[in-house]
Design an enzyme around this catalytic site. Structure first.
Site, PDB file in Angstrom:
ATOM      1  N   LYS A  50       0.818  -1.224   0.000  1.00 45.50           N
ATOM      2  CA  LYS A  50       0.000   0.000   0.000  1.00 45.50           C
ATOM      3  C   LYS A  50       0.845   1.264   0.000  1.00 45.50           C
ATOM      4  CE  LYS A  50      -2.314  -0.685   3.796  1.00 45.50           C
ATOM      5  NZ  LYS A  50      -2.062  -2.031   4.274  1.00 45.50           N
ATOM      6  N   ARG A  68      11.029  -1.909  12.295  1.00 43.45           N
ATOM      7  CA  ARG A  68       9.924  -1.264  13.003  1.00 43.45           C
ATOM      8  C   ARG A  68       9.674  -1.980  14.328  1.00 43.45           C
ATOM      9  NH1 ARG A  68       4.890  -0.132   8.972  1.00 43.45           N
ATOM     10  NH2 ARG A  68       3.791  -0.988  10.753  1.00 43.45           N
ATOM     11  N   ARG A 111      -9.935   1.758   9.277  1.00 46.61           N
ATOM     12  CA  ARG A 111      -9.560   0.373   9.568  1.00 46.61           C
ATOM     13  C   ARG A 111     -10.671  -0.402  10.263  1.00 46.61           C
ATOM     14  NH1 ARG A 111      -3.604   1.170   9.460  1.00 46.61           N
ATOM     15  NH2 ARG A 111      -2.563  -0.760   9.984  1.00 46.61           N
ATOM     16  N   ARG A 156      -1.705  -7.971  13.952  1.00 43.02           N
ATOM     17  CA  ARG A 156      -2.139  -7.012  12.930  1.00 43.02           C
ATOM     18  C   ARG A 156      -2.924  -7.703  11.814  1.00 43.02           C
ATOM     19  NH1 ARG A 156       3.099  -4.740  12.842  1.00 43.02           N
ATOM     20  NH2 ARG A 156       3.262  -4.860  10.602  1.00 43.02           N
ATOM     21  N   ARG A 172      10.563  -6.901   5.247  1.00 46.89           N
ATOM     22  CA  ARG A 172      10.459  -5.520   5.711  1.00 46.89           C
ATOM     23  C   ARG A 172      10.963  -5.404   7.147  1.00 46.89           C
ATOM     24  NH1 ARG A 172       4.765  -2.585   6.173  1.00 46.89           N
ATOM     25  NH2 ARG A 172       4.760  -3.600   8.196  1.00 46.89           N
TER      26      ARG A 172
HETATM   27  P1  AMP Z   1       0.525   0.936   9.462  1.00 47.93           P
HETATM   28  O1  AMP Z   1       1.793   1.643   9.190  1.00 47.93           O
HETATM   29  O2  AMP Z   1      -0.639   1.464   8.661  1.00 47.93           O
HETATM   30  O3  AMP Z   1       0.644  -0.556   9.396  1.00 47.93           O
HETATM   31  O4  AMP Z   1       0.123   1.271  10.977  1.00 47.93           O
HETATM   32  C1  AMP Z   1       0.954   0.862  12.050  1.00 47.93           C
HETATM   33  C2  AMP Z   1       0.136   0.826  13.336  1.00 47.93           C
HETATM   34  O5  AMP Z   1      -0.393   2.131  13.619  1.00 47.93           O
HETATM   35  C3  AMP Z   1      -1.089  -0.080  13.303  1.00 47.93           C
HETATM   36  O6  AMP Z   1      -0.780  -1.428  13.594  1.00 47.93           O
HETATM   37  C4  AMP Z   1      -1.956   0.548  14.376  1.00 47.93           C
HETATM   38  O7  AMP Z   1      -1.507   0.208  15.674  1.00 47.93           O
HETATM   39  C5  AMP Z   1      -1.695   2.029  14.167  1.00 47.93           C
HETATM   40  N1  AMP Z   1      -2.654   2.596  13.198  1.00 47.93           N
HETATM   41  C6  AMP Z   1      -2.401   3.059  11.945  1.00 47.93           C
HETATM   42  N2  AMP Z   1      -3.529   3.477  11.349  1.00 47.93           N
HETATM   43  C7  AMP Z   1      -4.530   3.255  12.240  1.00 47.93           C
HETATM   44  C8  AMP Z   1      -5.936   3.450  12.215  1.00 47.93           C
HETATM   45  N3  AMP Z   1      -6.559   3.916  11.130  1.00 47.93           N
HETATM   46  N4  AMP Z   1      -6.630   3.135  13.340  1.00 47.93           N
HETATM   47  C9  AMP Z   1      -6.032   2.665  14.437  1.00 47.93           C
HETATM   48  N5  AMP Z   1      -4.723   2.424  14.523  1.00 47.93           N
HETATM   49  C10 AMP Z   1      -3.971   2.710  13.432  1.00 47.93           C
END
Ligand code: AMP
Length: 188
Positions: free
Chosen positions: A13, A133, A88, A144, A127
């Protein structure tokens, strides 16, 4: 152009969102990136978000929705944007509907990328090695993926019913995938 880019972790993404942003000359807004920026800078928001992120859980909706509303109201978002990682869950869809109604700016389309489970696991492992990370531990990755399957994947049906969904195969050459997305969007 106001787009959502959706799909499971590891599907690419972020990579595709960056290319689309360049193609359409609009910003990418990634809630994950906003949280990571705040964690790095040790802001209050970052410290609060970290408690959930490191476990692979969603940050509470109230906090997340507020961030998105602020960000979509900024000047550089006036001509469009790509939202990556939001919404989400169903309550975030509702919040986004409210934000967009207030701004008078409906969604153009929702791009859904997909790939099979083994490809995703392989990409996530790679990754984790490259980016390091803090939420790329095996437990957090599994959590996740579980949250995605239960809370986020059903949202694709919601957007399909609204006639906004554009489904794209996320496996293959990055530029070819990008070309598929752009031609599907331009054909709408
Ligand atoms: P990502 O980089 O999109 O995988 O986001 C990393 C982490 O940030 C996720 O596993 C969540 O803990 C938090 N996060 C990101 N976007 C959201 C969202 N829309 N709602 C809630 N938590 C989020």
């Amino acid at each position: 152009m106001r787009l959502l880019i959706m799909g499971p972790q590891g599907v690419g993404k972020g990579t595709q969102a960056a290319k689309l942003a360049e193609h359409y000359g609009i910003p990418t807004i990634s809630t994950g990136d906003i949280f990571r920026f705040n964690i790095k800078n040790k802001t209050e928001l970052g410290l609060e978000a970290l408690k959930f992120i490191d476990k692979g859980e969603l940050v509470p909706d109230e906090l997340t929705n507020r961030i998105v509303e602020d960000r979509l109201g900024q000047d550089d978002a006036k001509n469009g944007w790509i939202l990556d990682g939001y919404p989400r869950n169903a309550s975030q869809v509702e919040a986004l509907d409210g934000i967009l109604a207030k701004l008078g700016t409906p969604l153009s389309a929702v791009v859904a990328l997909d790939a099979d489970h083994d490809v995703l696991m392989e990409r996530m492992k790679k990754r984790a090695e490259i980016e390091g990370r803090s939420d790329d531990t095996p437990e957090a990755i599994a959590k996740r993926l579980d949250v995605y399957a239960k809370e986020t994947a059903p949202l694709l049906d919601t957007y399909e019913q609204r006639g906004l969904l554009v489904k794209i195969d996320g496996v293959g050459d990055i530029d070819a995938i990008q070309a598929n997305i752009v031609s599907a969007l331009d054909a709408r």
